[in-house]
Design a protein around this motif. Sequence first.
Motif, PDB file in Angstrom:
ATOM      1  N   GLU A  51       0.753  -1.166  -0.072  1.00 32.56           N
ATOM      2  CA  GLU A  51       0.036  -0.174  -0.012  1.00 32.56           C
ATOM      3  C   GLU A  51       0.933   1.201  -0.154  1.00 32.56           C
ATOM      4  OE1 GLU A  51      -0.055  -1.761   4.194  1.00 32.56           O
ATOM      5  OE2 GLU A  51      -0.461  -2.519   2.436  1.00 32.56           O
ATOM      6  N   GLN A  52       2.118   1.276   0.269  1.00 31.21           N
ATOM      7  CA  GLN A  52       2.979   2.436   0.164  1.00 31.21           C
ATOM      8  C   GLN A  52       3.565   2.659  -1.213  1.00 31.21           C
ATOM      9  OE1 GLN A  52       6.114   0.783   2.730  1.00 31.21           O
ATOM     10  NE2 GLN A  52       5.116   1.816   4.528  1.00 31.21           N
ATOM     11  N   PRO A  71       4.562   8.509   5.142  1.00 29.74           N
ATOM     12  CA  PRO A  71       4.814   9.667   6.231  1.00 29.74           C
ATOM     13  C   PRO A  71       6.058   9.495   6.502  1.00 29.74           C
ATOM     14  CG  PRO A  71       2.977   8.116   6.569  1.00 29.74           C
ATOM     15  CD  PRO A  71       3.414   7.615   5.581  1.00 29.74           C
ATOM     16  N   HIS A  80       0.987  15.811   8.180  1.00 29.95           N
ATOM     17  CA  HIS A  80       0.466  16.517   7.173  1.00 29.95           C
ATOM     18  C   HIS A  80       1.683  16.529   5.766  1.00 29.95           C
ATOM     19  CE1 HIS A  80       3.365  19.010   9.133  1.00 29.95           C
ATOM     20  NE2 HIS A  80       3.538  19.847   8.138  1.00 29.95           N
ATOM     21  N   ARG A  82       3.842  13.717   3.324  1.00 35.20           N
ATOM     22  CA  ARG A  82       4.219  12.700   2.909  1.00 35.20           C
ATOM     23  C   ARG A  82       5.739  12.674   2.218  1.00 35.20           C
ATOM     24  NH1 ARG A  82       0.799  11.823   5.588  1.00 35.20           N
ATOM     25  NH2 ARG A  82      -0.999  10.614   5.206  1.00 35.20           N
ATOM     26  N   ARG A 109      -2.154  11.442  -4.359  1.00 39.74           N
ATOM     27  CA  ARG A 109      -2.479  10.555  -3.216  1.00 39.74           C
ATOM     28  C   ARG A 109      -2.399  11.291  -2.146  1.00 39.74           C
ATOM     29  NH1 ARG A 109      -0.206   4.414  -2.459  1.00 39.74           N
ATOM     30  NH2 ARG A 109      -2.065   3.807  -3.685  1.00 39.74           N
ATOM     31  N   ALA A 110      -1.196  12.077  -2.007  1.00 37.62           N
ATOM     32  CA  ALA A 110      -0.653  12.533  -0.983  1.00 37.62           C
ATOM     33  C   ALA A 110      -1.857  13.630  -0.376  1.00 37.62           C
ATOM     34  CB  ALA A 110       0.530  13.272  -0.878  1.00 37.62           C
ATOM     35  N   ARG A 111      -2.256  14.290  -1.368  1.00 33.87           N
ATOM     36  CA  ARG A 111      -3.417  15.315  -1.144  1.00 33.87           C
ATOM     37  C   ARG A 111      -4.462  14.504  -0.719  1.00 33.87           C
ATOM     38  NH1 ARG A 111      -1.651  17.446  -6.300  1.00 33.87           N
ATOM     39  NH2 ARG A 111      -0.461  19.222  -5.887  1.00 33.87           N
ATOM     40  N   GLY A 112      -4.932  13.395  -1.321  1.00 33.12           N
ATOM     41  CA  GLY A 112      -6.085  12.706  -0.906  1.00 33.12           C
ATOM     42  C   GLY A 112      -5.857  11.989   0.740  1.00 33.12           C
ATOM     43  N   GLU A 113      -4.823  11.987   1.031  1.00 36.62           N
ATOM     44  CA  GLU A 113      -4.390  11.467   2.435  1.00 36.62           C
ATOM     45  C   GLU A 113      -4.527  12.762   3.336  1.00 36.62           C
ATOM     46  OE1 GLU A 113      -0.944   9.263   2.022  1.00 36.62           O
ATOM     47  OE2 GLU A 113      -1.849   7.701   1.156  1.00 36.62           O
ATOM     48  N   GLY A 114      -4.698  14.035   2.786  1.00 39.71           N
ATOM     49  CA  GLY A 114      -4.732  14.981   3.635  1.00 39.71           C
ATOM     50  C   GLY A 114      -3.356  15.834   3.823  1.00 39.71           C
ATOM     51  N   ALA A 115      -2.509  15.361   3.219  1.00 42.24           N
ATOM     52  CA  ALA A 115      -1.218  15.903   3.180  1.00 42.24           C
ATOM     53  C   ALA A 115      -1.100  17.296   2.522  1.00 42.24           C
ATOM     54  CB  ALA A 115      -0.211  15.026   2.620  1.00 42.24           C
TER      55      ALA A 115
END
Length: 166
Positions: A51-52, A71, A80, A82, A109-115
């Motif tokens: 998954e990484q 992270p 916040h 990645r 993907r990072a934006r989608g994870e809230g980064a």
Amino acid sequence: MTVPEIRIRGAVRDDERALAALDLATWSRLHAVLPAPEPGRPFYDERHLPEQYLVAETGAGELVGYLRLVPPTPLACHAHVRQIQGLAVAEAARGRGVARALLRAAMDRARGEGATRITLRVLGRNAPARALYAAEGFAVEGVLPGELLLDGEYVDDVLMGRSLLD
């Protein structure tokens, strides 16, 4: 400059054999700080999970690139951010926008994870990678001169990063 027949997707456990072969084939002192991977060794382990990874796949199903996005630490104050901790593209697929597509997918993907930030570390001598990162909005945020001793040569460790808010 993107390649229409390339699809970026999340890695799965069944990609392991192809990723291990790609890792072995793309290993180079230009970018590597670890010794060359052993043939036949597993690609995934307890610290490197499917998954990484994002993978670049051709229309024929061949994996031609990967990027690891994680992270940087498990600390809540770092949630916040990645960090890209590995990017490889098969020799035959280089110069066709695969690395750029992987970088853009990683930022999405990072934006989608809230980064809100993304960082990476690159060897100072790796001019092609540094140029690609700069073209995608990454800036040098720090240099550790002579931080790494690789094959008897002191090499700079360069930290690059960018905001994901723009």
